[in-house]
Design a protein around this motif. Structure first.
Motif: not given
Length: 415
Positions: A223-226, A263-265, A205-206, A102-113
């Motif tokens: 691509l990973s870096y971007v 915002i890109d995501t 974004g991604v 839940k906390q990770i999702k709150y910050y909008g961090l996606e699984a790919v990272i």
């Protein structure tokens, strides 16, 4: 004999993506595993319970068979694949579980990272055999995900997005893309990463970065870096932009359009819009979706441009590539993306589309996550974050700053 049976990767992608879509339409709909949890109790009750683990297992069998067919179509040794793929899948599921917090999702961090990070840690701290790395099919997984992404680009939804949302999306995408590309050229950033940065900052974004990399046959390490830059900068933007809007008493409509356009995501857009209010959330979602639907057109245009200008013959004005050469170099997976979009826009009923939407979206995200686990496993830290990464970083930050200000100006004018 085997060389005659070997297909080009892009055609294999079109076949496999189409197979997944047709199987879904035909009734083979996989249940979507649950990865949402906020504490250890929920982790075991929701994610690690027997029924959910069974869904994860069934999903593994499905993508395992699809990926195995891909390996056979492209003439890759099946023996190496049979060992490699289960390892990549387990690591990817671990990343999805982390991203489901839940906390990770709150910050909008996606699984790919997290897929990328896990792959990087293992790939850099453990010596992986060459046969394992050669069995990785990063491009195949990325492009299958892109074909499935086409099923969510529905033409009727473009009209529903509203005229103001579409106008803002068009103005932002075109102005920011060209500015970002101009900055990259001024800083002497190589063309591949310049195209990826321009699309990522201006469109969505991604997904835009991935689609652009596929369209230009770009280096997966670039691509990973971007994508790392996109996801890392989305966090402070998501937190501070609503604060700035509140401090200056922006209207909710203006704030929503600003957030959605810059915002890109998508996850970060929803989270930041929620911090402001219901109106801002609605407008930000519409604007972001309007930019997302332009992805197919952008990928098609970029692939044509890249194919025509980057062919060796393209540098000679008297010897431009012929249509045959352009067709040979054209990334065929784009046809799969467009075909999927047309199929779901005009031929698949709304009821059927709604019924299989979640399953296809889940598979799309899974293929992307598998790809980034693979990228991490075959990438060296120094290559990803070395000296050469400074100029692209500066270009990205300058373009993103321009994006923030131009989007705010357009939001004020339109909303």
């Amino acid at each position: 004999m085997s060389s005659k049976l070997t297909l080009h990767e892009d055609w294999a992608v079109v076949i496999l993506g189409s197979l997944i879509i047709l199987l879904s339409i035909g009734g083979l709909i996989l249940s979507v595993p649950v990865f949402n949890w906020s504490n250890s109790e929920q982790l075991f009750a929701n994610v690690l319970k027997a029924g959910n683990l069974a869904s994860i297992g069934i999903q593994f069998l499905f993508v395992f068979v699809i990926a195995a067919i891909g390996a056979l179509l492209m003439g890759k040794p099946l023996k190496n694949f049979l060992v490699m793929f289960p390892v990549v899948y387990v690591l990817t599921i671990f990343a999805l579980i982390i991203a489901g917090n839940k906390q990770i999702k709150y910050y909008g961090l996606e699984a790919v990272i997290f897929s990328l990070a896990i792959g990087l840690v293992i790939g850099n701290f453990f010596k992986l055999p060459d046969w394992f790395k050669s069995a990785l099919s990063t491009e195949l997984y990325v492009k299958i995900g892109l074909v499935l992404l086409g099923t969510s680009v529905i033409f009727s939804d473009i009209l529903k997005a509203g005229s103001l949302g579409l106008i803002q999306a068009l103005l932002v995408v075109t102005s920011v893309w060209y500015f970002a590309f101009w900055v990259c050229k001024k800083l002497k950033v190589d063309d591949e990463i310049a195209m990826m940065i321009s699309s990522a900052v201006s469109i969505c974004g991604v997904s835009a970065a991935i689609a652009t990399a596929g369209a230009i046959k770009g280096d997966s390490k670039k691509l990973s870096y971007v994508i790392s830059m996109v996801l890392i900068t989305a966090v402070p933007m998501m937190i501070f932009m609503p604060m700035i809007a509140h401090y200056f008493h922006f209207k909710e409509e203006v704030t929503g359009a600003w957030l959605g356009g810059s915002i890109d995501t998508t996850g970060a857009v929803v989270a930041s819009g929620s911090l402001v209010g219901d109106v801002a959330l609605k407008i930000s979602t519409i604007v972001k979706f309007s930019q997302n639907v332009l992805l197919g057109l952008a990928a098609f245009a970029i692939s044509i441009y890249w194919t025509y200008t980057k062919h060796p013959a393209g540098s000679d004005p008297d010897k431009k590539p012929t249509l045959k050469v352009i067709w040979e170099r054209f990334p065929k997976f784009v046809l799969g993306f467009i075909g999927a979009s047309l199929l779901f826009s005009f031929f698949v009923s709304a009821e059927t589309g709604a019924h299989i939407k979640d399953s296809l979206k889940n598979l799309q995200g899974l293929w992307f996550a598998l790809a980034f686990t693979s990228i991490g496993l075959e990438t060296n830290f120094k290559e990803l974050f070395g000296e050469n990464s400074k100029k692209p970083l500066y270009a990205f930050l300058i373009a993103q700053t321009f994006n923030i200000f131009i989007t705010l100006a357009i939001a004020f004018i339109l909303f």
